[in-house]
Design an enzyme around this catalytic site. Structure first.
Site, short mmCIF file in Angstrom:
data_model
loop_
_atom_site.label_atom_id
_atom_site.label_comp_id
_atom_site.label_asym_id
_atom_site.label_seq_id
_atom_site.Cartn_x
_atom_site.Cartn_y
_atom_site.Cartn_z
N TYR A 83 0.83 -1.21 0.00
CA TYR A 83 0.00 0.00 0.00
C TYR A 83 0.86 1.25 0.00
CZ TYR A 83 -3.05 3.70 1.74
OH TYR A 83 -3.72 4.89 1.90
N GLU A 84 1.97 1.20 0.74
CA GLU A 84 2.86 2.36 0.83
C GLU A 84 3.86 2.42 -0.33
OE1 GLU A 84 4.52 2.23 4.80
OE2 GLU A 84 2.69 3.05 5.66
N GLU A 123 4.98 1.46 15.51
CA GLU A 123 5.70 1.25 14.26
C GLU A 123 4.74 1.08 13.09
OE1 GLU A 123 8.83 0.73 11.54
OE2 GLU A 123 8.81 1.60 13.54
N TYR A 142 -2.26 -1.29 10.94
CA TYR A 142 -2.82 -1.69 9.65
C TYR A 142 -4.12 -2.45 9.87
CZ TYR A 142 -3.22 -3.84 5.03
OH TYR A 142 -3.66 -4.23 3.79
N VAL A 143 -5.11 -2.08 9.08
CA VAL A 143 -6.37 -2.80 9.03
C VAL A 143 -6.60 -3.18 7.57
CG1 VAL A 143 -8.86 -2.68 9.42
CG2 VAL A 143 -7.30 -1.61 11.05
N TYR A 176 -6.20 9.72 12.05
CA TYR A 176 -5.46 10.06 13.27
C TYR A 176 -5.94 11.38 13.87
CZ TYR A 176 -2.20 6.36 11.90
OH TYR A 176 -1.64 5.16 11.57
#
Length: 160
Positions: free
Chosen positions: A23-24, A82, A85-86, A130
């Site tokens: 994803y990143e 760190e 993730y879902v 967030y």
């Protein structure tokens, strides 16, 4: 349901680490093995900790991997998150908020005064999430890393 990870969760956590890296747009940067993750979480001297989120059927759908840091200004430990993730199919189900909430509870119960993490500047969905739970960007700080050759040079493994 949120619970502390067990050694049996390592394969799922490792798979999600790879999903997060994909994803990143950084899957090619994942060097860790499943065995290294198992050792870090459950070896003789664990250096990291994890919680997992399970759906109603007991399937692991998310994780939070963290370790302790220390604030010289506050004089106490904190948690550095760190990875959070879902899995995409479970997003919007409250799992991410529940994972963060559990880490906040750990902080409060143990007298830790800070829960912190980094987020990619382009990851607007994560930033919005967030901020919605009350986290605030630390605008005066930039994150720095030493890795690979630069780390080796400074650490004396390769000539400066």
């Amino acid at each position: 349901m949120i619970r502390e990870a067990t050694v049996g969760d390592v394969p799922e956590i490792y798979a999600m680490v790879r999903e997060l890296a994909e994803y990143e747009k950084a899957l090619d940067e994942v060097r860790a093995s499943e065995e290294q993750l198992r050792e870090a979480l459950f070896g003789a001297r664990p250096a990291a900790f994890a919680h997992v989120a399970q759906d109603g059927g007991g399937k692991v759908v998310g994780f939070a991997l963290w370790f302790l840091n220390f604030s010289t200004w506050r004089g106490v430990h904190g948690i550095y998150l760190e990875d959070l993730y879902v899995r995409p199919a479970a997003r919007g189900g409250g799992y991410g908020k529940a994972l963060l909430g559990e880490l906040a509870r750990v902080c409060v119960a143990r007298g830790y005064e800070r829960l912190e993490w980094s987020v990619l500047k382009w990851n607007r969905p994560a930033i919005d999430f967030y901020e919605a739970v009350g986290a605030r960007r630390q605008g005066e700080w930039d994150v720095y890393q030493l890795t690979d050759e630069a780390l080796g040079r400074l650490g004396g493994a390769t000539p400066l």
